[in-house]
Scaffold this active site. Structure first.
Site, PDB file in Angstrom:
ATOM      1  N   HIS A 121      12.915  -1.357 -11.717  1.00 34.18           N
ATOM      2  CA  HIS A 121      12.503   0.048 -11.840  1.00 34.18           C
ATOM      3  C   HIS A 121      10.981   0.134 -11.911  1.00 34.18           C
ATOM      4  O   HIS A 121      10.340   0.942 -11.210  1.00 34.18           O
ATOM      5  CB  HIS A 121      13.144   0.644 -13.099  1.00 34.18           C
ATOM      6  N   HIS A 130      20.246  -7.011 -17.106  1.00 33.46           N
ATOM      7  CA  HIS A 130      19.774  -5.781 -17.756  1.00 33.46           C
ATOM      8  C   HIS A 130      18.256  -5.686 -17.653  1.00 33.46           C
ATOM      9  O   HIS A 130      17.711  -4.667 -17.195  1.00 33.46           O
ATOM     10  CB  HIS A 130      20.219  -5.791 -19.223  1.00 33.46           C
ATOM     11  N   GLU A 131      17.569  -6.751 -18.088  1.00 27.70           N
ATOM     12  CA  GLU A 131      16.104  -6.723 -18.054  1.00 27.70           C
ATOM     13  C   GLU A 131      15.587  -6.708 -16.621  1.00 27.70           C
ATOM     14  O   GLU A 131      14.540  -6.119 -16.344  1.00 27.70           O
ATOM     15  CB  GLU A 131      15.535  -7.915 -18.821  1.00 27.70           C
ATOM     16  N   HIS A 147      15.287  -3.130 -15.574  1.00 29.14           N
ATOM     17  CA  HIS A 147      14.024  -2.529 -16.026  1.00 29.14           C
ATOM     18  C   HIS A 147      12.874  -2.953 -15.122  1.00 29.14           C
ATOM     19  O   HIS A 147      12.051  -2.118 -14.701  1.00 29.14           O
ATOM     20  CB  HIS A 147      13.711  -3.002 -17.450  1.00 29.14           C
TER      21      HIS A 147
END
Length: 604
Positions: free
Chosen positions: A398, A391-392, A395
């Protein structure tokens, strides 16, 4: 005598598991020099005061200089924040963070004249400036400023708000220090018969215990402490909500919610339709609660049962090293270039892996334009932590791609799309594990995890969004947010979302106290919308639709060069339509049904 499990200090953590901040500054002394240098960037900016309407060159120059100042300030503040988060009890690091925040407030106040002066430039001259070749790198920034014109104040008013910024944010600072540094939770006896202190970092892991007594003891240990601090935490949240309402009112927005949505160019109908769609789908969620109760063979299910896996006789421990392998394999559909950057994250120590005493709880991706996109984890040996890692990583990828393809001015993507990439990554890991496993128990385990993702990211975050809207409305209509009000409203909303079969432990009314996102000004609904958007994106990636992966990489590389809803719509994911939400919720119903069928097979 039972063994005692203790949390390591920062010094006891091996260097390889800590992030490397030296690409930003080689040491704290170099950071101090950079902090002092920020002031040297001001004179050139202030020389242009009163002259922006004189020529397009002056306007372009102020954009350039202000952007350079913002960029340098972000680097200084980011480093101090990361150092403080390593150990919130480190007074030196906390002092650095406070100095950086104080300097930011002063610099923002000193440059607060820029927006009001741009607003005063006659429209005819603005149109003339906007077509100048020199203005093109800043044309979108100018358009956004003019779109915000009704909410930009006079120079003196902007300066006053900028000076107050540090003070207005103090409630969140107090809350963080109270809950992360000062609050200490009792010990419990864990699954292994060891005495273990409950912490923010291990709470969820302990709540996943197959032993109901451990779950209940952990639940009680955490929330009885929050109960004792309820008035202080309520005062913090009340101050935060008042800040949101004050700033919205000062900037002529009809409500705090509308003010928050304005920056992302999102209509309130998107927010409201999410809540309405969730209410329509609550019966499906009640079915999941019933399935969990049945599989756990409980006469009555309670809130401390909701985290536990319902797959019988299945336990999965996942080391960090195993998580890394899974992450690399799951992300292969995104192409070799994407995966090579993921390798850098692990090899160049962008990640702070394990919990230590005083470390900020939870997980996040952070950094700035001039740093790697760092990740803070509190990794535990379980599947949830593997999903947190990927998940991180979403980020951070991105951020890395936007920083690599856009200038600083346009690199920072809007919060509205911030959770899309992270959720896409989680879904890719789920898909990978489901495809590569032949173990029916593992598949049931993963489906249970998937249903729990829907619970935590869609239903729960929408419940939080509804609660956030409710408490802001109360302040806007003059109702004080006392501890009793906050607890009672949360308790009733929790009962609505979890349904009639949930025997709700009264301590759950204190859960709002441990949710830091309530201090983030209507952030949580974006988890739910992003999750639903990610469902659509992953279905397109895995279908092999020609050219779609490149469309997705282009989206990740776009920063804020367009409004967030437009960036999503270009991929065929239009959140202006409730259909994207409805389709995701339909998939939840399918997951619940498949999980029930798989568990029924295993029981025969």
């Amino acid at each position: 005598m039972a063994a005692t499990v203790t949390t390591k200090t920062r010094a006891e953590i091996e260097e390889r598991w800590k992030w490397d901040l030296t690409p930003m500054f080689p040491n704290d002394e170099a950071w101090e020099v950079a902090l002092l240098d920020l002031k040297t960037l001001l004179p050139a900016i202030n020389e242009l005061k009163g002259k922006l309407a004189v020529s397009v060159d002056n306007l372009v120059r102020v954009f350039e200089l202000d952007d350079n100042l913002t960029r340098a300030m972000e680097k200084v503040l980011t480093y101090a924040s990361l150092r403080s988060d390593e150990d919130t009890g480190n007074s030196q690091a906390l002092a650095m963070k406070e100095k950086a925040e104080s300097e930011k407030s002063k610099l923002c106040a000193a440059t607060a004249w820029i927006l009001p002066e741009i607003m005063k430039i006659p429209e005819e001259k603005i149109r003339e400036f906007s077509v100048s070749p020199a203005m093109q790198p800043y044309k979108r920034a100018l358009e956004v400023i003019l779109r915000n014109k009704p909410h930009i104040l006079t120079e003196d008013e902007e300066r006053l708000l900028a000076l107050a910024d540090d003070t207005l944010d103090s409630s969140h600072t107090i809350y963080t220090l109270l809950t992360c540094a000062d609050m200490k939770f009792p010990t419990i006896v864990n699954d292994n018969g060891e005495t273990q202190q409950v912490t923010h970092g291990n709470f969820i892991t302990l709540m996943q215990s197959q032993k109901r007594a451990v779950r209940k003891e952990t639940f009680t240990a955490l929330y009885t402490i929050y109960e004792k601090f309820r008035n202080t935490v309520a005062a913090c949240l009340n101050a935060t909500v008042k800040k949101d309402v004050f700033q919205a009112t000062a900037r002529h927005h009809p409500s705090a919610l509308r003010a928050s949505l304005h920056s992302d160019v999102v209509q309130q109908e998107v927010y409201d339709s999410l809540i309405e769609a969730m209410h329509r789908s609550l019966p499906a969620f009640y079915e999941y609660v019933h399935l969990k109760k049945t599989c756990l063979k409980l006469d009555a299910i309670d809130m401390y049962d909701i985290y536990v896996q319902i797959v019988p006789d299945f336990k999965m421990e996942v080391s960090f090293e195993q998580s890394v392998l899974w992450v690399k394999e799951a992300l292969r559909p995104l192409g070799p270039n994407y995966c090579s950057i993921v390798d850098r994250a692990f090899n160049e120590r962008w990640i702070d892996v394990y919990e230590n005493v005083g470390k900020k709880s939870g997980a996040y991706s952070g950094g700035c334009f001039d740093s790697p996109p760092y990740m803070l984890l509190n990794h535990q040996p379980d599947l949830d932590s593997a999903f947190t890692l990927i998940h991180e990583m979403g980020h951070s990828m991105h951020t890395f791609l936007s920083n690599s393809h856009q200038t600083h001015l346009y690199a920072e993507y809007k919060i509205f799309v911030a959770e899309v990439a992270s959720t896409v990554n989680e879904l890719l890991l789920f898909t990978h594990l489901m495809k590569t496993s032949t173990d029916k128990k593992l598949k049931a385990y993963l489906l249970n995890h998937r249903c729990d993702d829907f619970r935590t990211t869609v239903f729960r975050q929408t419940m939080f969004a509804e609660y956030e809207k409710l408490i802001h409305n109360k302040v806007e209509t003059g109702t004080p947010l006392t501890a009793d009000v906050l607890c009672n409203e949360y308790f009733e909303l929790n009962k609505l979302y979890y349904g009639p079969e949930m025997q709700t432990d009264p301590l759950i009314k204190y859960e709002w106290e441990r949710i830091p996102h309530f201090h983030y000004n209507f952030y949580v609904y974006k988890y739910a919308t992003s999750f639903c958007a990610a469902e659509k994106i992953v279905s397109l990636i895995m279908s092999g639709e020609p050219g779609f992966v490149q469309k997705y990489i282009n989206f990740l590389s776009s920063g804020n060069i367009k409004d967030p809803l437009d960036l999503l719509a270009e991929m065929g994911v239009d959140l202006r339509s409730v259909q994207v939400i409805e389709d995701a919720l339909s998939h939840f119903r399918v997951c619940v049904r498949e999980l029930g069928e798989l568990l029924a097979e295993e029981s025969h």
